[in-house]
Design an enzyme around this catalytic site. Structure first.
Site, PDB file in Angstrom:
ATOM      1  N   GLU A  69     -20.596 -27.047 -11.946  1.00 33.50           N
ATOM      2  CA  GLU A  69     -20.928 -27.172 -10.409  1.00 33.50           C
ATOM      3  C   GLU A  69     -19.275 -27.888  -9.976  1.00 33.50           C
ATOM      4  O   GLU A  69     -18.408 -28.478 -10.360  1.00 33.50           O
ATOM      5  CB  GLU A  69     -21.861 -28.406 -10.161  1.00 33.50           C
ATOM      6  CG  GLU A  69     -23.059 -28.112 -10.528  1.00 33.50           C
ATOM      7  CD  GLU A  69     -23.428 -28.146 -12.139  1.00 33.50           C
ATOM      8  OE1 GLU A  69     -24.137 -27.616 -12.747  1.00 33.50           O
ATOM      9  OE2 GLU A  69     -22.804 -29.142 -12.853  1.00 33.50           O
ATOM     10  N   TYR A 107     -11.826 -21.733  -9.468  1.00 35.61           N
ATOM     11  CA  TYR A 107     -12.823 -20.935 -10.323  1.00 35.61           C
ATOM     12  C   TYR A 107     -12.909 -19.553  -9.801  1.00 35.61           C
ATOM     13  O   TYR A 107     -13.287 -18.770 -10.663  1.00 35.61           O
ATOM     14  CB  TYR A 107     -14.170 -21.697 -10.335  1.00 35.61           C
ATOM     15  CG  TYR A 107     -14.067 -23.000 -11.014  1.00 35.61           C
ATOM     16  CD1 TYR A 107     -13.752 -23.181 -12.326  1.00 35.61           C
ATOM     17  CD2 TYR A 107     -13.906 -24.285 -10.206  1.00 35.61           C
ATOM     18  CE1 TYR A 107     -13.526 -24.536 -13.078  1.00 35.61           C
ATOM     19  CE2 TYR A 107     -13.914 -25.629 -11.142  1.00 35.61           C
ATOM     20  CZ  TYR A 107     -13.727 -25.566 -12.403  1.00 35.61           C
ATOM     21  OH  TYR A 107     -13.315 -26.731 -13.140  1.00 35.61           O
ATOM     22  N   VAL A 147      -7.143 -32.371 -13.870  1.00 36.70           N
ATOM     23  CA  VAL A 147      -5.788 -32.294 -14.228  1.00 36.70           C
ATOM     24  C   VAL A 147      -4.970 -33.259 -13.402  1.00 36.70           C
ATOM     25  O   VAL A 147      -5.137 -33.152 -12.029  1.00 36.70           O
ATOM     26  CB  VAL A 147      -5.422 -30.802 -14.347  1.00 36.70           C
ATOM     27  CG1 VAL A 147      -3.713 -30.829 -14.568  1.00 36.70           C
ATOM     28  CG2 VAL A 147      -5.889 -29.992 -15.107  1.00 36.70           C
ATOM     29  N   ASN A 179     -14.559 -29.337  -2.096  1.00 33.98           N
ATOM     30  CA  ASN A 179     -13.261 -29.117  -3.012  1.00 33.98           C
ATOM     31  C   ASN A 179     -12.751 -27.833  -2.973  1.00 33.98           C
ATOM     32  O   ASN A 179     -12.898 -26.888  -3.859  1.00 33.98           O
ATOM     33  CB  ASN A 179     -13.509 -29.778  -4.529  1.00 33.98           C
ATOM     34  CG  ASN A 179     -12.610 -29.827  -5.352  1.00 33.98           C
ATOM     35  OD1 ASN A 179     -11.408 -29.424  -5.138  1.00 33.98           O
ATOM     36  ND2 ASN A 179     -12.495 -30.461  -6.523  1.00 33.98           N
TER      37      ASN A 179
END
Length: 151
Positions: free
Chosen positions: A110, A122, A78, A115
Protein backbone atom coordinates in the site's frame (compact mmCIF):
# COMPACT_ATOMS: atom_id res chain seq x y z
CA UNK A 1 29.71 5.21 -4.55
CA UNK A 2 29.18 1.50 -3.72
CA UNK A 3 25.76 0.15 -2.90
CA UNK A 4 25.05 -0.25 0.81
CA UNK A 5 24.64 -3.68 2.32
CA UNK A 6 21.13 -5.13 2.60
CA UNK A 7 21.15 -7.35 5.66
CA UNK A 8 18.74 -8.75 8.23
CA UNK A 9 18.10 -5.98 10.74
CA UNK A 10 19.81 -6.01 14.10
CA UNK A 11 18.17 -4.74 17.26
CA UNK A 12 20.28 -1.57 17.00
CA UNK A 13 18.81 -0.87 13.53
CA UNK A 14 15.21 -0.69 14.72
CA UNK A 15 15.38 2.85 16.16
CA UNK A 16 16.78 4.36 12.95
CA UNK A 17 14.21 2.43 10.87
CA UNK A 18 11.36 3.63 13.08
CA UNK A 19 12.57 7.23 12.75
CA UNK A 20 12.82 6.95 8.95
CA UNK A 21 9.29 5.54 8.84
CA UNK A 22 7.91 8.37 10.98
CA UNK A 23 9.61 10.97 8.80
CA UNK A 24 8.99 9.49 5.36
CA UNK A 25 5.87 7.32 5.55
CA UNK A 26 3.92 8.27 8.65
CA UNK A 27 4.27 12.06 8.58
CA UNK A 28 1.13 13.56 10.12
CA UNK A 29 -0.07 10.19 11.43
CA UNK A 30 0.25 8.33 14.71
CA UNK A 31 3.45 6.26 14.63
CA UNK A 32 2.72 2.73 13.44
CA UNK A 33 6.22 1.34 12.86
CA UNK A 34 7.62 1.73 16.35
CA UNK A 35 10.75 -0.03 17.55
CA UNK A 36 8.52 -2.44 19.47
CA UNK A 37 6.46 -3.35 16.42
CA UNK A 38 9.59 -3.77 14.30
CA UNK A 39 11.03 -6.04 16.96
CA UNK A 40 7.86 -8.19 16.96
CA UNK A 41 8.18 -8.66 13.20
CA UNK A 42 11.90 -9.34 13.56
CA UNK A 43 11.16 -12.13 16.04
CA UNK A 44 8.25 -13.61 14.08
CA UNK A 45 8.62 -16.52 11.69
CA UNK A 46 6.37 -14.86 9.11
CA UNK A 47 8.21 -11.55 8.93
CA UNK A 48 11.55 -10.17 7.88
CA UNK A 49 13.07 -6.80 8.70
CA UNK A 50 15.90 -5.70 6.43
CA UNK A 51 18.38 -2.89 6.94
CA UNK A 52 20.05 -0.92 4.21
CA UNK A 53 23.41 0.02 5.72
CA UNK A 54 26.13 2.32 4.49
CA UNK A 55 29.19 2.21 6.69
CA UNK A 56 27.95 2.14 10.27
CA UNK A 57 24.65 3.87 9.58
CA UNK A 58 21.19 2.72 8.56
CA UNK A 59 20.04 4.58 5.43
CA UNK A 60 16.92 2.54 4.76
CA UNK A 61 15.10 -0.69 5.27
CA UNK A 62 12.07 -2.80 4.63
CA UNK A 63 9.52 -4.98 6.37
CA UNK A 64 8.37 -8.06 4.49
CA UNK A 65 5.54 -10.17 5.88
CA UNK A 66 4.83 -13.62 4.44
CA UNK A 67 1.19 -14.67 4.21
CA UNK A 68 0.93 -18.08 2.52
CA UNK A 69 1.54 -17.66 -1.20
CA UNK A 70 1.46 -13.87 -0.93
CA UNK A 71 4.06 -11.56 0.56
CA UNK A 72 3.22 -8.11 1.88
CA UNK A 73 5.74 -5.29 1.69
CA UNK A 74 4.63 -3.45 4.80
CA UNK A 75 7.38 -0.83 4.79
CA UNK A 76 10.13 0.37 2.46
CA UNK A 77 12.12 3.49 3.32
CA UNK A 78 15.27 5.10 1.97
CA UNK A 79 16.77 8.23 3.48
CA UNK A 80 16.18 11.18 1.09
CA UNK A 81 19.90 12.02 1.24
CA UNK A 82 20.68 8.79 -0.64
CA UNK A 83 17.58 8.43 -2.82
CA UNK A 84 17.82 8.26 -6.62
CA UNK A 85 20.91 6.03 -6.45
CA UNK A 86 19.17 2.70 -7.09
CA UNK A 87 18.94 1.83 -3.40
CA UNK A 88 15.16 1.56 -3.23
CA UNK A 89 15.13 -0.67 -6.29
CA UNK A 90 17.88 -2.87 -4.82
CA UNK A 91 15.95 -3.14 -1.55
CA UNK A 92 12.71 -3.97 -3.39
CA UNK A 93 14.46 -6.60 -5.51
CA UNK A 94 15.92 -8.16 -2.36
CA UNK A 95 12.42 -8.34 -0.84
CA UNK A 96 11.06 -9.90 -4.03
CA UNK A 97 13.82 -12.50 -4.00
CA UNK A 98 13.20 -13.36 -0.35
CA UNK A 99 9.47 -13.68 -1.05
CA UNK A 100 10.16 -16.02 -3.99
CA UNK A 101 12.49 -18.11 -1.83
CA UNK A 102 9.68 -18.42 0.73
CA UNK A 103 7.37 -19.78 -1.97
CA UNK A 104 5.31 -16.63 -2.52
CA UNK A 105 3.86 -16.01 -5.97
CA UNK A 106 2.78 -12.41 -5.40
CA UNK A 107 3.95 -9.30 -3.56
CA UNK A 108 1.47 -6.63 -2.51
CA UNK A 109 1.81 -3.23 -0.85
CA UNK A 110 0.00 0.00 0.00
CA UNK A 111 1.07 3.58 -0.69
CA UNK A 112 -0.39 6.83 0.59
CA UNK A 113 -2.41 8.33 -2.24
CA UNK A 114 -0.47 11.60 -1.95
CA UNK A 115 2.95 9.95 -2.24
CA UNK A 116 3.40 10.51 -5.98
CA UNK A 117 7.12 9.66 -5.90
CA UNK A 118 6.49 6.22 -4.38
CA UNK A 119 3.55 5.55 -6.72
CA UNK A 120 5.73 6.31 -9.75
CA UNK A 121 8.55 4.15 -8.32
CA UNK A 122 6.36 1.08 -7.84
CA UNK A 123 4.80 1.47 -11.29
CA UNK A 124 8.28 1.67 -12.84
CA UNK A 125 9.14 -1.54 -10.99
CA UNK A 126 6.21 -3.40 -12.56
CA UNK A 127 3.55 -3.06 -9.87
CA UNK A 128 -0.06 -2.51 -10.89
CA UNK A 129 -2.68 -0.72 -8.83
CA UNK A 130 -5.39 -3.16 -7.79
CA UNK A 131 -7.72 -1.03 -5.67
CA UNK A 132 -7.98 1.83 -3.18
CA UNK A 133 -8.65 1.66 0.57
CA UNK A 134 -10.43 4.79 1.76
CA UNK A 135 -9.19 6.20 5.07
CA UNK A 136 -6.48 3.56 5.43
CA UNK A 137 -3.96 5.98 6.89
CA UNK A 138 -5.50 7.16 10.12
CA UNK A 139 -8.78 8.00 8.37
CA UNK A 140 -6.89 10.97 6.88
CA UNK A 141 -5.74 9.54 3.60
CA UNK A 142 -6.55 6.64 1.34
CA UNK A 143 -4.12 3.93 0.36
CA UNK A 144 -3.50 2.88 -3.20
CA UNK A 145 -2.94 -0.89 -3.24
CA UNK A 146 -0.46 -2.44 -5.66
CA UNK A 147 0.62 -5.96 -6.46
CA UNK A 148 2.99 -7.83 -8.73
CA UNK A 149 3.31 -11.49 -9.64
CA UNK A 150 6.73 -12.82 -8.71
CA UNK A 151 8.21 -14.67 -11.69
Amino acid sequence: MPLPDILPARRADLGPLARLSRRLVEAGLAPAWTEERLERVLRSEEGQVLSLRRGHGVVGGAVLELEGSTAHLSLLVVDPQVQRQGLGRALLECCEQRAREAGCAQLRLEVREGNRQAIAFYRQCGYAQTHERAGYYGAKESALCFSRALP
